[in-house]
Enzyme design. Structure first.
Site, mmCIF file in Angstrom:
data_model
loop_
_atom_site.group_PDB
_atom_site.id
_atom_site.type_symbol
_atom_site.label_atom_id
_atom_site.label_comp_id
_atom_site.label_asym_id
_atom_site.label_seq_id
_atom_site.Cartn_x
_atom_site.Cartn_y
_atom_site.Cartn_z
ATOM 1 N N ASP A 66 -53.736 -28.871 -3.578
ATOM 2 C CA ASP A 66 -53.458 -29.309 -2.209
ATOM 3 C C ASP A 66 -54.531 -30.270 -1.703
ATOM 4 O O ASP A 66 -55.567 -30.454 -2.347
ATOM 5 C CB ASP A 66 -53.311 -28.097 -1.268
ATOM 6 C CG ASP A 66 -54.315 -26.982 -1.559
ATOM 7 O OD1 ASP A 66 -55.340 -27.264 -2.221
ATOM 8 O OD2 ASP A 66 -54.088 -25.846 -1.142
ATOM 9 N N ASP A 135 -53.549 -14.836 5.361
ATOM 10 C CA ASP A 135 -52.166 -14.680 5.829
ATOM 11 C C ASP A 135 -51.158 -14.683 4.671
ATOM 12 O O ASP A 135 -49.953 -14.794 4.885
ATOM 13 C CB ASP A 135 -51.812 -15.784 6.838
ATOM 14 C CG ASP A 135 -51.861 -17.186 6.235
ATOM 15 O OD1 ASP A 135 -52.170 -17.326 5.024
ATOM 16 O OD2 ASP A 135 -51.575 -18.151 6.970
ATOM 17 N N HIS A 137 -51.032 -16.980 2.181
ATOM 18 C CA HIS A 137 -50.655 -18.280 1.602
ATOM 19 C C HIS A 137 -51.259 -18.464 0.218
ATOM 20 O O HIS A 137 -52.309 -17.916 -0.103
ATOM 21 C CB HIS A 137 -51.016 -19.449 2.533
ATOM 22 C CG HIS A 137 -52.473 -19.740 2.700
ATOM 23 N ND1 HIS A 137 -53.099 -19.800 3.919
ATOM 24 C CD2 HIS A 137 -53.448 -20.018 1.796
ATOM 25 C CE1 HIS A 137 -54.375 -20.107 3.760
ATOM 26 N NE2 HIS A 137 -54.615 -20.234 2.480
#
Ligand code: F6R
Length: 259
Positions: A66, A135, A137
């Site tokens: 990413d 969370d 991800h």
């Protein structure tokens, strides 16, 4: 999915590095999937140590997961820079063999398609390293991400921006947008090794390993992958219902099996 619970970050790094070393000895031009953030740093340090003792990366290709959108070229927080600083610049991977999503692209969808095509042209990722967001991800596939998603632009949730503010001078500097490999992209890697340490990851680890497969915990999609290794310290494993079973399975595993 194999869950291995170890006493801390060092043995986790050693085991992940063992898997990478075994892959490179067998396939010197392997394709590695690289994560950024804190979790893989001990693995990169261990690989650098092994490189100094002769482990060769000269034919390795690497793809980052990413990238932030809109950071100026050379910004120290950009994942292109982080990957170079923390890993690829410390071993003999050729710079032209290191790829990442283009966070400065004028045409983002075209850049995402080109990145997917580059992974395909390289023959796909052999071994993907992953961290885990608090969370749930992976990459920057935040809760609600399509389980079939491909590389695309995403908006970070505020919790992730706060978690990552430590890599910037202040919270306002953390971009809101990122380009990330999709969950469908990550699922195509042949072997996935996810690393998580610390009590702040315990709930996400439980949701990933033992929860339902659901977009609310994007990492749970890894339950559908045939070859995933989850490496945890005791704190990250502390909410797992079947922790004793995972320990027993690993302790009694035939060593020839590797990860
Ligand atoms: C980084 C990435 C993220 C991180 C995750 C955990 O390339 O894709 O999913 O792996 O945010 O970050 P750390 O390891 O810093 O807790």
């Amino acid at each position: 999915m194999e869950v291995v619970i170890l006493p801390g970050a060092k043995p986790i790094a050693a085991l992940a590095a063992d898997a990478i070393e075994a892959l490179l000895r067998n396939k010197p031009d392997a394709v590695l999937g690289l994560a950024t953030g804190s979790s893989p740093l001990p693995v990169y340090e261990e690989l650098e140590r092994r490189h100094r003792r002769g482990l060769d990366f000269s034919r390795v290709r690497a793809f980052a997961l990413d990238e932030y959108v809109g950071l100026p070229p050379g910004h120290p927080g950009s994942y292109r820079e982080v990957i170079r600083r923390e890993f690829t610049g410390r071993v003999n991977i050729r710079p032209e063999n290191v790829h990442g999503p283009d966070g400065e692209a004028a045409d983002v969808p075209a850049a995402c398609r080109a990145f997917e095509e580059a992974i395909r042209a390289a023959g796909g990722v052999d071994l993907q390293l992953l961290g885990l967001g608090t969370d749930g991800h992976i990459g920057f596939n935040e809760p609600g991400s399509s389980l079939a998603s491909r590389t695309r632009i995403k908006t970070l949730v505020e919790q992730t921006r706060r978690d990552n503010a430590r890599f910037f001078s202040n919270l306002a500097e953390v971009p809101h947008h990122v380009i990330t490999q999709g969950l469908g992209t990550i699922l195509e890697a042949r072997h996935v090794i996810l690393l998580a340490t610390g009590a702040q990851k315990a709930q996400a680890v439980r949701d990933l390993v033992e929860g339902p497969v659901a977009a609310i915990c994007p990492a749970s999609v890894l339950q559908l992958h045939p070859h995933v290794t989850v490496l945890l310290d005791e704190a990250a494993a502390s909410s797992l219902r079947l922790a004793d079973y995972y320990r027993h399975s690993y302790d009694s595993k035939p060593r020839w099996q590797g990860l």
